[in-house]
Design a protein around this motif. Structure first.
Motif, PDB file in Angstrom:
ATOM      1  N   GLN A  11       0.830  -1.209   0.000  1.00 35.40           N
ATOM      2  CA  GLN A  11       0.000   0.000   0.000  1.00 35.40           C
ATOM      3  C   GLN A  11       0.864   1.258   0.000  1.00 35.40           C
ATOM      4  O   GLN A  11       0.456   2.301  -0.509  1.00 35.40           O
ATOM      5  CB  GLN A  11      -0.927   0.015   1.213  1.00 35.40           C
ATOM      6  CG  GLN A  11      -1.970  -1.077   1.193  1.00 35.40           C
ATOM      7  CD  GLN A  11      -2.798  -1.086   2.465  1.00 35.40           C
ATOM      8  OE1 GLN A  11      -2.482  -0.429   3.444  1.00 35.40           O
ATOM      9  NE2 GLN A  11      -3.879  -1.851   2.439  1.00 35.40           N
ATOM     10  N   LEU A  12       2.058   1.163   0.569  1.00 35.43           N
ATOM     11  CA  LEU A  12       2.964   2.305   0.673  1.00 35.43           C
ATOM     12  C   LEU A  12       3.974   2.370  -0.463  1.00 35.43           C
ATOM     13  O   LEU A  12       4.846   3.242  -0.467  1.00 35.43           O
ATOM     14  CB  LEU A  12       3.714   2.243   2.014  1.00 35.43           C
ATOM     15  CG  LEU A  12       2.867   2.411   3.260  1.00 35.43           C
ATOM     16  CD1 LEU A  12       3.694   2.124   4.506  1.00 35.43           C
ATOM     17  CD2 LEU A  12       2.274   3.814   3.318  1.00 35.43           C
ATOM     18  N   GLU A  13       3.890   1.500  -1.434  1.00 35.03           N
ATOM     19  CA  GLU A  13       4.909   1.415  -2.480  1.00 35.03           C
ATOM     20  C   GLU A  13       5.164   2.738  -3.203  1.00 35.03           C
ATOM     21  O   GLU A  13       6.324   3.094  -3.432  1.00 35.03           O
ATOM     22  CB  GLU A  13       4.578   0.302  -3.477  1.00 35.03           C
ATOM     23  CG  GLU A  13       5.698   0.023  -4.453  1.00 35.03           C
ATOM     24  CD  GLU A  13       7.040  -0.313  -3.798  1.00 35.03           C
ATOM     25  OE1 GLU A  13       8.081   0.176  -4.280  1.00 35.03           O
ATOM     26  OE2 GLU A  13       7.061  -1.055  -2.796  1.00 35.03           O
ATOM     27  N   LEU A  15       5.000   5.721  -1.993  1.00 34.55           N
ATOM     28  CA  LEU A  15       5.781   6.497  -1.036  1.00 34.55           C
ATOM     29  C   LEU A  15       7.201   5.949  -0.939  1.00 34.55           C
ATOM     30  O   LEU A  15       8.180   6.707  -0.945  1.00 34.55           O
ATOM     31  CB  LEU A  15       5.103   6.477   0.338  1.00 34.55           C
ATOM     32  CG  LEU A  15       5.859   7.122   1.493  1.00 34.55           C
ATOM     33  CD1 LEU A  15       6.074   8.610   1.242  1.00 34.55           C
ATOM     34  CD2 LEU A  15       5.104   6.900   2.799  1.00 34.55           C
ATOM     35  N   GLY A  31      11.340  -1.137   3.123  1.00 30.02           N
ATOM     36  CA  GLY A  31      10.672  -0.248   4.055  1.00 30.02           C
ATOM     37  C   GLY A  31      11.477   0.115   5.294  1.00 30.02           C
ATOM     38  O   GLY A  31      10.976   0.797   6.172  1.00 30.02           O
ATOM     39  N   PHE A  43       8.497   1.590   9.055  1.00 34.74           N
ATOM     40  CA  PHE A  43       7.044   1.689   9.026  1.00 34.74           C
ATOM     41  C   PHE A  43       6.394   0.664   9.953  1.00 34.74           C
ATOM     42  O   PHE A  43       6.944  -0.408  10.188  1.00 34.74           O
ATOM     43  CB  PHE A  43       6.543   1.487   7.590  1.00 34.74           C
ATOM     44  CG  PHE A  43       7.017   2.575   6.671  1.00 34.74           C
ATOM     45  CD1 PHE A  43       6.265   3.723   6.489  1.00 34.74           C
ATOM     46  CD2 PHE A  43       8.233   2.464   6.011  1.00 34.74           C
ATOM     47  CE1 PHE A  43       6.707   4.740   5.669  1.00 34.74           C
ATOM     48  CE2 PHE A  43       8.688   3.480   5.181  1.00 34.74           C
ATOM     49  CZ  PHE A  43       7.920   4.620   5.014  1.00 34.74           C
ATOM     50  N   GLU A  45       2.268  -0.864  11.240  1.00 34.86           N
ATOM     51  CA  GLU A  45       0.842  -0.959  10.942  1.00 34.86           C
ATOM     52  C   GLU A  45       0.108  -1.373  12.206  1.00 34.86           C
ATOM     53  O   GLU A  45       0.642  -2.095  13.037  1.00 34.86           O
ATOM     54  CB  GLU A  45       0.587  -1.959   9.817  1.00 34.86           C
ATOM     55  CG  GLU A  45       0.995  -3.391  10.151  1.00 34.86           C
ATOM     56  CD  GLU A  45       0.684  -4.372   9.032  1.00 34.86           C
ATOM     57  OE1 GLU A  45      -0.498  -4.504   8.665  1.00 34.86           O
ATOM     58  OE2 GLU A  45       1.643  -5.002   8.547  1.00 34.86           O
ATOM     59  N   LEU A  50      -1.480   3.213   9.069  1.00 33.45           N
ATOM     60  CA  LEU A  50      -0.072   3.012   8.754  1.00 33.45           C
ATOM     61  C   LEU A  50       0.730   4.194   9.281  1.00 33.45           C
ATOM     62  O   LEU A  50       0.300   5.343   9.152  1.00 33.45           O
ATOM     63  CB  LEU A  50       0.104   2.889   7.241  1.00 33.45           C
ATOM     64  CG  LEU A  50      -0.677   1.754   6.587  1.00 33.45           C
ATOM     65  CD1 LEU A  50      -0.611   1.855   5.072  1.00 33.45           C
ATOM     66  CD2 LEU A  50      -0.154   0.414   7.061  1.00 33.45           C
ATOM     67  N   ALA A  52       4.855   5.886  10.088  1.00 37.84           N
ATOM     68  CA  ALA A  52       6.294   5.897   9.830  1.00 37.84           C
ATOM     69  C   ALA A  52       6.992   6.477  11.041  1.00 37.84           C
ATOM     70  O   ALA A  52       6.515   7.446  11.640  1.00 37.84           O
ATOM     71  CB  ALA A  52       6.601   6.750   8.608  1.00 37.84           C
ATOM     72  N   VAL A  67       0.885   7.927   8.089  1.00 34.35           N
ATOM     73  CA  VAL A  67       0.991   7.949   6.623  1.00 34.35           C
ATOM     74  C   VAL A  67      -0.155   7.190   5.957  1.00 34.35           C
ATOM     75  O   VAL A  67      -0.046   6.770   4.808  1.00 34.35           O
ATOM     76  CB  VAL A  67       2.371   7.412   6.155  1.00 34.35           C
ATOM     77  CG1 VAL A  67       3.487   8.342   6.595  1.00 34.35           C
ATOM     78  CG2 VAL A  67       2.622   5.995   6.645  1.00 34.35           C
ATOM     79  N   THR A  68      -1.256   7.078   6.669  1.00 28.60           N
ATOM     80  CA  THR A  68      -2.425   6.414   6.119  1.00 28.60           C
ATOM     81  C   THR A  68      -2.984   7.203   4.931  1.00 28.60           C
ATOM     82  O   THR A  68      -3.392   6.623   3.928  1.00 28.60           O
ATOM     83  CB  THR A  68      -3.505   6.239   7.200  1.00 28.60           C
ATOM     84  OG1 THR A  68      -2.920   5.582   8.330  1.00 28.60           O
ATOM     85  CG2 THR A  68      -4.680   5.430   6.695  1.00 28.60           C
ATOM     86  N   ARG A  73       1.702  11.529   4.276  1.00 29.08           N
ATOM     87  CA  ARG A  73       2.825  11.094   3.446  1.00 29.08           C
ATOM     88  C   ARG A  73       3.640  12.295   2.978  1.00 29.08           C
ATOM     89  O   ARG A  73       4.862  12.252   2.951  1.00 29.08           O
ATOM     90  CB  ARG A  73       2.315  10.276   2.264  1.00 29.08           C
ATOM     91  CG  ARG A  73       1.688   8.965   2.712  1.00 29.08           C
ATOM     92  CD  ARG A  73       1.044   8.193   1.602  1.00 29.08           C
ATOM     93  NE  ARG A  73       0.304   7.067   2.169  1.00 29.08           N
ATOM     94  CZ  ARG A  73      -0.163   6.059   1.476  1.00 29.08           C
ATOM     95  NH1 ARG A  73       0.001   6.023   0.172  1.00 29.08           N
ATOM     96  NH2 ARG A  73      -0.815   5.093   2.079  1.00 29.08           N
TER      97      ARG A  73
END
Length: 86
Positions: A11-13, A15, A31, A43, A45, A50, A52, A67-68, A73
């Motif tokens: 999901q964070l890719e 970023l 990550g 990171f 969860e 999510l 950081a 960073v959800t 972000r």
């Protein structure tokens, strides 16, 4: 709060891709970024979303960013860029 697993990192890719473009840090594991020999960014969860953890400018502790959503972000990217320049 557990470290982000593969699904959360997927999901964070976007970023992560932006962070990989920054100089001054190395992604030792997906990550998990290091600056020199010190952990710099990673990171987490949990059911709330999510997050950081970014090493503070003083180097003593970590600052947590939600960073959800996109706004968090962007804040993380700005803070990471600033700290890498310092």
């Amino acid at each position: 709060m557990k470290h982000a697993g593969p699904y959360a990192l997927d999901q964070l890719e976007p970023l992560l891709a932006q962070l990989r473009g920054f100089g001054g840090m190395v992604e030792k594991k997906r990550g998990v970024f290091y600056r020199k020999s010190q952990a710099f960014l990673h990171f987490h969860e949990d059911p709330q979303g999510l997050f950081a953890d970014l090493r503070e400018a003083t180097g003593a502790d970590f600052e947590r960013f939600d960073v959800t959503a996109a706004a968090g972000r962007e804040r993380l990217l700005a803070a990471a860029a600033s700290r890498l320049r310092a």
